[in-house]
Design a protein around this motif. Structure first.
Motif, mmCIF file in Angstrom:
data_model
loop_
_atom_site.group_PDB
_atom_site.id
_atom_site.type_symbol
_atom_site.label_atom_id
_atom_site.label_comp_id
_atom_site.label_asym_id
_atom_site.label_seq_id
_atom_site.Cartn_x
_atom_site.Cartn_y
_atom_site.Cartn_z
ATOM 1 N N ASP A 151 0.860 -1.177 0.000
ATOM 2 C CA ASP A 151 0.000 0.000 0.000
ATOM 3 C C ASP A 151 0.901 1.233 0.000
ATOM 4 O O ASP A 151 1.742 1.385 0.887
ATOM 5 N N TYR A 152 0.740 2.119 -0.989
ATOM 6 C CA TYR A 152 1.585 3.305 -1.071
ATOM 7 C C TYR A 152 1.128 4.422 -0.140
ATOM 8 O O TYR A 152 1.814 5.438 -0.015
ATOM 9 N N SER A 153 -0.010 4.273 0.521
ATOM 10 C CA SER A 153 -0.420 5.273 1.500
ATOM 11 C C SER A 153 0.423 5.109 2.755
ATOM 12 O O SER A 153 0.924 4.024 3.057
ATOM 13 N N LEU A 154 0.593 6.190 3.496
ATOM 14 C CA LEU A 154 1.381 6.146 4.720
ATOM 15 C C LEU A 154 0.478 5.689 5.858
ATOM 16 O O LEU A 154 -0.071 6.480 6.614
ATOM 17 N N ALA A 155 0.323 4.370 5.974
ATOM 18 C CA ALA A 155 -0.603 3.791 6.942
ATOM 19 C C ALA A 155 -0.167 4.078 8.369
ATOM 20 O O ALA A 155 1.025 4.178 8.674
ATOM 21 N N ASP A 156 -1.146 4.229 9.248
ATOM 22 C CA ASP A 156 -0.890 4.326 10.687
ATOM 23 C C ASP A 156 -0.776 2.894 11.195
ATOM 24 O O ASP A 156 -1.785 2.212 11.376
ATOM 25 N N ILE A 157 0.437 2.418 11.426
ATOM 26 C CA ILE A 157 0.612 1.001 11.736
ATOM 27 C C ILE A 157 0.014 0.635 13.087
ATOM 28 O O ILE A 157 -0.341 -0.523 13.306
ATOM 29 N N VAL A 158 -0.114 1.593 14.000
ATOM 30 C CA VAL A 158 -0.726 1.301 15.297
ATOM 31 C C VAL A 158 -2.237 1.176 15.151
ATOM 32 O O VAL A 158 -2.836 0.189 15.556
ATOM 33 N N ALA A 159 -2.860 2.179 14.535
ATOM 34 C CA ALA A 159 -4.313 2.160 14.373
ATOM 35 C C ALA A 159 -4.773 1.022 13.481
ATOM 36 O O ALA A 159 -5.828 0.426 13.708
ATOM 37 N N ASP A 160 -3.982 0.699 12.459
ATOM 38 C CA ASP A 160 -4.360 -0.358 11.519
ATOM 39 C C ASP A 160 -3.859 -1.737 11.937
ATOM 40 O O ASP A 160 -3.946 -2.690 11.182
ATOM 41 N N PHE B 40 -0.873 -3.084 12.387
ATOM 42 C CA PHE B 40 0.293 -3.704 11.773
ATOM 43 C C PHE B 40 1.395 -3.803 12.819
ATOM 44 O O PHE B 40 1.509 -2.958 13.709
ATOM 45 N N ASP B 41 2.213 -4.818 12.701
ATOM 46 C CA ASP B 41 3.362 -4.944 13.594
ATOM 47 C C ASP B 41 4.516 -4.055 13.153
ATOM 48 O O ASP B 41 5.307 -3.599 13.979
ATOM 49 N N ALA B 42 4.608 -3.823 11.859
ATOM 50 C CA ALA B 42 5.698 -3.004 11.329
ATOM 51 C C ALA B 42 5.326 -2.482 9.956
ATOM 52 O O ALA B 42 4.358 -2.949 9.332
ATOM 53 N N HIS C 24 13.414 1.200 4.918
ATOM 54 C CA HIS C 24 13.593 0.938 6.343
ATOM 55 C C HIS C 24 12.366 0.194 6.871
ATOM 56 O O HIS C 24 11.234 0.483 6.462
ATOM 57 N N LEU C 25 12.597 -0.734 7.762
ATOM 58 C CA LEU C 25 11.521 -1.362 8.525
ATOM 59 C C LEU C 25 11.339 -0.528 9.783
ATOM 60 O O LEU C 25 12.316 -0.218 10.471
ATOM 61 N N TYR C 26 10.104 -0.137 10.074
ATOM 62 C CA TYR C 26 9.882 0.693 11.261
ATOM 63 C C TYR C 26 8.739 0.125 12.105
ATOM 64 O O TYR C 26 7.830 -0.540 11.598
ATOM 65 N N TYR C 27 8.807 0.389 13.404
ATOM 66 C CA TYR C 27 7.801 -0.117 14.342
ATOM 67 C C TYR C 27 7.838 0.708 15.620
ATOM 68 O O TYR C 27 8.844 1.374 15.917
ATOM 69 N N PRO C 28 6.753 0.694 16.407
ATOM 70 C CA PRO C 28 6.691 1.510 17.629
ATOM 71 C C PRO C 28 7.702 1.043 18.673
ATOM 72 O O PRO C 28 7.907 -0.158 18.863
ATOM 73 N N ALA D 115 9.325 -14.214 17.549
ATOM 74 C CA ALA D 115 9.040 -14.306 16.114
ATOM 75 C C ALA D 115 9.286 -12.974 15.427
ATOM 76 O O ALA D 115 9.890 -12.919 14.341
ATOM 77 N N PHE D 116 8.842 -11.886 16.049
ATOM 78 C CA PHE D 116 9.040 -10.565 15.459
ATOM 79 C C PHE D 116 10.528 -10.228 15.385
ATOM 80 O O PHE D 116 11.010 -9.706 14.375
ATOM 81 N N SER D 117 11.262 -10.541 16.433
ATOM 82 C CA SER D 117 12.703 -10.272 16.450
ATOM 83 C C SER D 117 13.415 -11.034 15.342
ATOM 84 O O SER D 117 14.348 -10.529 14.714
ATOM 85 N N LEU D 118 12.982 -12.261 15.073
ATOM 86 C CA LEU D 118 13.578 -13.047 13.993
ATOM 87 C C LEU D 118 13.303 -12.402 12.638
ATOM 88 O O LEU D 118 14.167 -12.380 11.756
#
Length: 303
Positions: A130-139, A141-143, A273-277, A285-288
């Motif tokens: 998705d080319y939109s700048l999604a709000d990963i917290v509200a939506d 997503f983990d990252a 870049h991979l980004y996350y809160p 699993a996420f760390s891997l």
């Protein structure tokens, strides 16, 4: 009855978050009629309407908003608790949701995750381009994966790809008919294939740079897409000019199917870049997944 209520409440949360039965059904892996039936059953048991449905969108009623705010944090806690239990298994397990863009998914995510998922069969990864700048917290997503300059400062960012350049390309047949642009300004007289951005509804302005001079050109033509795959296909078909990452078109240039122009104006891009809160507690699993995608880790594995 309790299990049914929990399932239906979980479905309600997804619909309320996605604001769409179509997207919510896809995320839950069920049909839209089945999802609608769950929500209807929940509303019947509670005796109130939770969602307002229109032909284009879904929104929460006052009662729905109250329920969403009341139970949302508890469901997050339940999910977190289940993830913590998975840490006690012999191998890490869990589901990871990532919002990305097509180029990064094809060139970085899929190759890097192929080995990881083979080694850890209990880890599942869902990638939404998705080319939109999604709000990963509200939506939920983990990252997310975006270019470096698009990542918010309050996020943890891990570089997963090198800087790259965009290049203007067209087919030999196109240039034979329409000629080659000599400067970016000449592109206004050419048939350019645009990339539409869902966030603004507009098309992406092509950035150029030469000897410290920067400029942007708004592409004009008969076609606009929301994927670079379709842009590439249109270039190969001789329909117009595209502005695409070097690695996407390199093979076609070498084979003579495409020709590159305005090479000295190619703009450098900051790399993915991979980004996350920072405040979220992460599972093994996420760390891997982060380790598998990080540029440094991938470079070490390929040596």
């Amino acid at each position: 009855m309790i299990k049914e209520s929990m399932d239906d409440l979980g479905a309600f949360l997804v619909v309320a978050t996605q604001r769409s039965f179509t997207r919510a059904a896809a995320q839950l892996g069920i049909s839209q009629p089945a999802l609608s039936a769950k929500i209807t059953a929940l509303e019947a048991r509670l005796g109130v309407r939770l969602l307002t449905r229109s032909t284009r969108s879904v929104s929460t009623t006052e009662a729905g908003e109250r329920l969403f705010n009341a139970i949302g944090p508890h469901f997050d806690g339940i999910a977190s608790g289940l993830n913590e239990l998975s840490e006690l298994r012999d191998k890490p397990a869990g589901s990871i949701r990532i919002t990305s863009v097509e180029h990064a998914s094809q060139t970085i995510l899929l190759p890097a995750l192929a080995t990881l998922l083979s080694d850890y069969p209990d880890i599942t990864v869902e990638i939404i381009d998705d080319y939109s700048l999604a709000d990963i917290v509200a939506d939920r997503f983990d990252a997310g994966v975006r270019l470096g300059e698009q990542v918010a400062q309050d996020m943890i960012a891990v570089r997963i790809g090198p800087d790259f350049k965009q290049c203007v390309v067209g087919s030999p047949a196109y240039f034979k008919r329409w000629g080659k642009p000599q400067t970016p300004h000449d592109l206004t007289e050419h048939r350019c294939i645009a990339l539409r951005l869902p966030t603004s509804g507009g098309v992406w302005s092509w950035p150029f740079e030469k000897e410290g001079r920067e400029l942007k050109v708004r592409p004009a033509g008969q076609l606009a897409f929301n994927t670079i795959t379709l842009q590439l296909g249109s270039c190969l078909a001789g329909i117009g000019l595209g502005y695409l990452p070097e690695d996407v078109v390199k093979e076609h240039i070498t084979a003579g199917r495409l020709q590159r122009v305005l090479t000295e104006w190619s703009a450098p891009m900051s790399g993915y870049h991979l980004y996350y809160p920072s405040r979220r507690q992460h599972t093994a699993a996420f760390s891997l997944v982060v380790s598998a995608l990080s540029l440094g880790g991938r470079q070490q594995r390929t040596r």
